[in-house]
Design a protein around this motif. Sequence first.
Motif, short mmCIF file in Angstrom:
data_model
loop_
_atom_site.label_atom_id
_atom_site.label_comp_id
_atom_site.label_asym_id
_atom_site.label_seq_id
_atom_site.Cartn_x
_atom_site.Cartn_y
_atom_site.Cartn_z
N MET A 90 0.82 -1.22 0.00
CA MET A 90 0.00 0.00 0.00
C MET A 90 0.85 1.27 0.00
N GLY A 91 2.06 1.19 0.50
CA GLY A 91 2.97 2.33 0.45
C GLY A 91 3.40 2.65 -0.98
N HIS A 92 3.19 1.71 -1.90
CA HIS A 92 3.53 1.93 -3.31
C HIS A 92 2.40 2.58 -4.09
N LEU A 93 1.22 2.64 -3.50
CA LEU A 93 0.09 3.31 -4.13
C LEU A 93 0.07 4.75 -3.65
N ILE A 94 0.26 5.67 -4.55
CA ILE A 94 0.28 7.09 -4.20
C ILE A 94 -1.05 7.71 -4.60
N ILE A 95 -1.67 8.38 -3.65
CA ILE A 95 -2.95 9.04 -3.89
C ILE A 95 -2.70 10.52 -4.11
N GLN A 96 -3.17 11.00 -5.26
CA GLN A 96 -3.16 12.43 -5.52
C GLN A 96 -4.48 12.95 -5.00
N GLY A 97 -4.43 13.78 -3.98
CA GLY A 97 -5.64 14.26 -3.34
C GLY A 97 -5.77 15.76 -3.36
N LYS A 98 -6.95 16.19 -2.97
CA LYS A 98 -7.22 17.62 -2.84
C LYS A 98 -7.92 17.83 -1.52
N CYS A 99 -7.48 18.84 -0.79
CA CYS A 99 -8.13 19.22 0.45
C CYS A 99 -9.02 20.42 0.16
N HIS A 100 -10.31 20.24 0.39
CA HIS A 100 -11.26 21.32 0.12
C HIS A 100 -11.23 22.40 1.20
N LYS A 101 -10.83 22.03 2.40
CA LYS A 101 -10.77 23.01 3.49
C LYS A 101 -9.67 24.05 3.23
#
Length: 87
Positions: A38-49
Motif C-alpha cells: 500500500m505504500g507503493h500506491l500514491i494518492i493524488q488528493g485535494k483538500c477542500h478546506k
Amino acid sequence: MANSGLDYLLQFSKIRKNERIGDIEAIDFKVINNGTQMGHLIIQGKCHKYNKGFNTPASVLNWKISKYFKRASKSLDYTTVQKLALE
C-alpha cells in the motif's frame, strides 16, 4: 491477476477516485516501485478546506481514514494527512 499493480492495490484503498471523505478528495492514483504494498500506491488528493493538492501513500491515508471513521480523529484534511506522511 498478479498480486501487484494499480488494480490490485486499489482493492485495498479506503477511498475511491472522486470520492470525498472529510475534507479530502481522491483525484487520481499512481503506483511506484513494484506495486506490491500500500505504500507503493500514491494518492493524488485535494483538500477542500485548505484548497491544496497533495500526494500521499495510500498506507498513510488508509490509516488516517480508519481513525476518522472511528472518531479517534476529529478531522480529515491536508494538515492531518501531511503531518502523518512526514513522520
